[in-house]
Design an enzyme around this catalytic site. Structure first.
Site, PDB file in Angstrom:
ATOM      1  N   TYR A   1       0.832  -1.209   0.000  1.00 33.32           N
ATOM      2  CA  TYR A   1       0.000   0.000   0.000  1.00 33.32           C
ATOM      3  C   TYR A   1       0.866   1.259   0.000  1.00 33.32           C
ATOM      4  CZ  TYR A   1      -4.017   2.910   1.597  1.00 33.32           C
ATOM      5  OH  TYR A   1      -5.017   3.838   1.712  1.00 33.32           O
TER       6      TYR A   1
ATOM      7  N   ARG B   1      -1.379   8.176  -3.527  1.00 34.42           N
ATOM      8  CA  ARG B   1      -2.296   7.223  -2.883  1.00 34.42           C
ATOM      9  C   ARG B   1      -3.544   7.917  -2.352  1.00 34.42           C
ATOM     10  NH1 ARG B   1       0.326   4.313   2.086  1.00 34.42           N
ATOM     11  NH2 ARG B   1      -0.715   5.994   3.228  1.00 34.42           N
ATOM     12  N   ASP B   2      -4.636   7.161  -2.348  1.00 35.07           N
ATOM     13  CA  ASP B   2      -5.901   7.628  -1.764  1.00 35.07           C
ATOM     14  C   ASP B   2      -6.407   8.876  -2.499  1.00 35.07           C
ATOM     15  OD1 ASP B   2      -7.915   7.107   0.047  1.00 35.07           O
ATOM     16  OD2 ASP B   2      -7.055   8.327   1.651  1.00 35.07           O
TER      17      ASP B   2
ATOM     18  N   SER C   1      -5.636   9.019   3.910  1.00 32.37           N
ATOM     19  CA  SER C   1      -4.519   8.088   3.738  1.00 32.37           C
ATOM     20  C   SER C   1      -3.589   8.494   2.609  1.00 32.37           C
ATOM     21  CB  SER C   1      -5.050   6.674   3.525  1.00 32.37           C
ATOM     22  OG  SER C   1      -5.544   6.164   4.738  1.00 32.37           O
TER      23      SER C   1
ATOM     24  N   ASP D   1      -8.244   0.086  -2.655  1.00 33.54           N
ATOM     25  CA  ASP D   1      -8.955   1.285  -3.151  1.00 33.54           C
ATOM     26  C   ASP D   1      -8.470   1.850  -4.478  1.00 33.54           C
ATOM     27  OD1 ASP D   1     -10.142   1.102  -0.682  1.00 33.54           O
ATOM     28  OD2 ASP D   1      -9.416   3.015   0.068  1.00 33.54           O
TER      29      ASP D   1
ATOM     30  N   ASP E   1      -8.870   5.024  10.917  1.00 35.77           N
ATOM     31  CA  ASP E   1      -9.079   5.250   9.481  1.00 35.77           C
ATOM     32  C   ASP E   1      -8.703   6.669   9.065  1.00 35.77           C
ATOM     33  OD1 ASP E   1     -10.208   2.700   9.009  1.00 35.77           O
ATOM     34  OD2 ASP E   1     -12.115   3.401   9.830  1.00 35.77           O
TER      35      ASP E   1
HETATM   36  C1  BGC Z   1      -3.625   3.885   6.698  1.00 37.05           C
HETATM   37  C2  BGC Z   1      -2.341   3.097   6.775  1.00 37.05           C
HETATM   38  C3  BGC Z   1      -2.505   1.964   7.762  1.00 37.05           C
HETATM   39  C4  BGC Z   1      -3.709   1.136   7.389  1.00 37.05           C
HETATM   40  C5  BGC Z   1      -3.969   0.029   8.383  1.00 37.05           C
HETATM   41  C6  BGC Z   1      -4.779   2.970   6.381  1.00 37.05           C
HETATM   42  O1  BGC Z   1      -5.965   3.665   6.415  1.00 37.05           O
HETATM   43  O2  BGC Z   1      -3.507   4.876   5.727  1.00 37.05           O
HETATM   44  O3  BGC Z   1      -1.296   3.946   7.186  1.00 37.05           O
HETATM   45  O4  BGC Z   1      -1.362   1.169   7.765  1.00 37.05           O
HETATM   46  O5  BGC Z   1      -4.864   1.942   7.314  1.00 37.05           O
HETATM   47  O6  BGC Z   1      -4.354   0.527   9.608  1.00 37.05           O
END
Ligand code: BGC
Length: 390
Positions: free
Chosen positions: A112, A117-118, A124, A163, A345
């Site tokens: 990820y 990203r996001d 995120s 995502d 989150d």
């Molecule tokens: C975050 C990550 C995290 C993952 C698991 C995501 O929403 O952006 O940094 O590792 O959740 O908690």
């Protein structure tokens, strides 16, 4: 991680079907032998409860004064979760994660760190800007590959980039997603091609029933994923999709949570069971493998979200069905806990750079820390509302 999407509201459901998995049959192989995975790995390997989540949970349990609740909290450490490789700095910590791992266990990892990203949310946003695909390849995917090759005697299940491709299907009207699109496609294809190793199985993220499950999203969604799978050279260790990652939808619930809402008629995937079936059929038509793993980590309680698309620290949630390969559905390899319950989150601090408005909605638990950071109060709530009780 965060998804948001454009189509109307509706949903999914609850169903706490087959709960505690009986321990799976184990391959009595020596750890000295290289692993070659074929078929559903979760029927021959137990999912590994990793020491990273264990340390988070042990600290959380120590912070609970009520001895009964603290003891229950500690039991969560034994429940397998996935470890998120959400930045390059996590990679050097991975050898510690697989030290002394039992030979009969499979380690779950989430890949990820795509550039940009996001793209449809803020919570995120990651470390790599749009345009840094070379960095993603050489400083993120290549070192992960070296790690996996160096641990050829250990089995791994990978979830690839939650995502990302779903956002290209439903949020391409956003400039940020347009800017990210080519990097997402090439980056995911690169990951799938390079991480296609004998000791690895891979699942590409497919959002959830309330996202690509809308009638109008099924075919474009399937084609988006399938074209990236083909661009990766149709890798042999690729099994299909992950769904409901960090999500809230029930596995099986009739009627689904948002089924009778105003727009419900435009979506047939009112729980993840129907999503895996209907979207899986679309994937088959598009020429892609369609086995699935479904995140049940936080989906015990339904009826909490004002809208199907609300994703941030949903208030009132509880830990769901524990990881198991006894899914009762031949298309579902396993129910898994991909989002480690207790990690946030997204922040509810509206002055933060990564504040996303979804984390300030009335159905989002507040206050909440930054995405990925430990959220003690939320963890205790998940525990209190767990079904089955822990
Ligand atoms: C975050 C990550 C995290 C993952 C698991 C995501 O929403 O952006 O940094 O590792 O959740 O908690």
């Amino acid at each position: 991680m965060k998804y948001s999407f454009t189509l109307p509201a509706l949903t999914a459901a609850l169903a706490v079907t087959n709960v505690f998995a009986a321990p799976q049959k184990l391959n009595k192989r020596a750890c000295a032998s290289p692993v070659t995975l074929t078929g559903n790995p979760f029927t021959s390997y137990k999912m590994h409860a990793n020491n990273f989540y264990r340390s988070e949970v042990e600290a959380a349990a120590a912070a609970i004064s009520d001895p009964t609740k603290s003891a229950a909290a500690l039991r969560v450490a034994d429940i397998p979760t996935f470890r998120w490789i959400d930045k390059r700095a996590v990679i050097p910590t991975l050898p510690d994660l697989v030290q002394d791992i039992p030979c009969d266990e499979i380690v779950g990892l989430v890949v990820y760190d795509l550039p940009g990203r996001d793209c449809a949310a803020k919570a995120s946003n990651g470390e790599l800007p749009v345009g840094s695909l070379d960095v993603y390849k050489t400083e993120f995917i290549d070192p992960i590959k070296s790690f996996l090759q160096a641990n050829a005697n250990t089995a791994f299940a990978l979830v690839i980039e939650p995502d990302s491709l779903p956002n290209l299907v439903t949020n391409i009207d956003l400039q940020t997603c347009q800017d990210s699109a080519s990097g997402y496609r090439e980056g995911v294809a690169y990951a799938l091609r390079e991480l296609n190793l004998p000791n690895v199985v891979m699942y590409m993220d497919a959002g959830h029933g309330g996202w690509l499950g809308w009638n109008d999203n099924l075919q474009p969604g399937a084609e988006e994923l399938a074209s990236v799978y083909r661009a990766a050279g149709s890798p042999s260790q690729f099994r299909g999709i992950s769904t409901n990652v960090a999500g809230w939808n029930a596995w099986s619930k009739t009627p689904g949570e948002f089924e009778n809402s105003e727009d419900g008629e435009w979506n047939k995937c009112h729980d993840e069971k129907r999503y895996v079936q209907i979207f899986g059929d679309a994937l088959a038509t598009a020429g892609m493998p369609n086995q699935a793993i479904v995140d049940t980590g936080r989906n015990a309680v339904q009826g909490l979200r004002q809208e199907w698309g609300h994703w941030c620290n949903v208030n009132g949630a509880g830990f769901g069905v524990h990881p198991t390969s006894s899914t009762g559905d031949s298309r579902v390899d396993a129910f898994v806990w991909i989002k480690p319950g207790g990690e946030s989150d997204g922040t509810s601090d509206s002055s933060a750079v990564r504040f996303d408005e979804f984390c300030g909605y009335a159905d989002a638990y507040q206050p909440s820390p930054e995405a990925g950071d430990w959220h003690q109060a939320y963890f205790e709530m998940l525990l209190a509302n767990a079904i089955p009780a822990i």
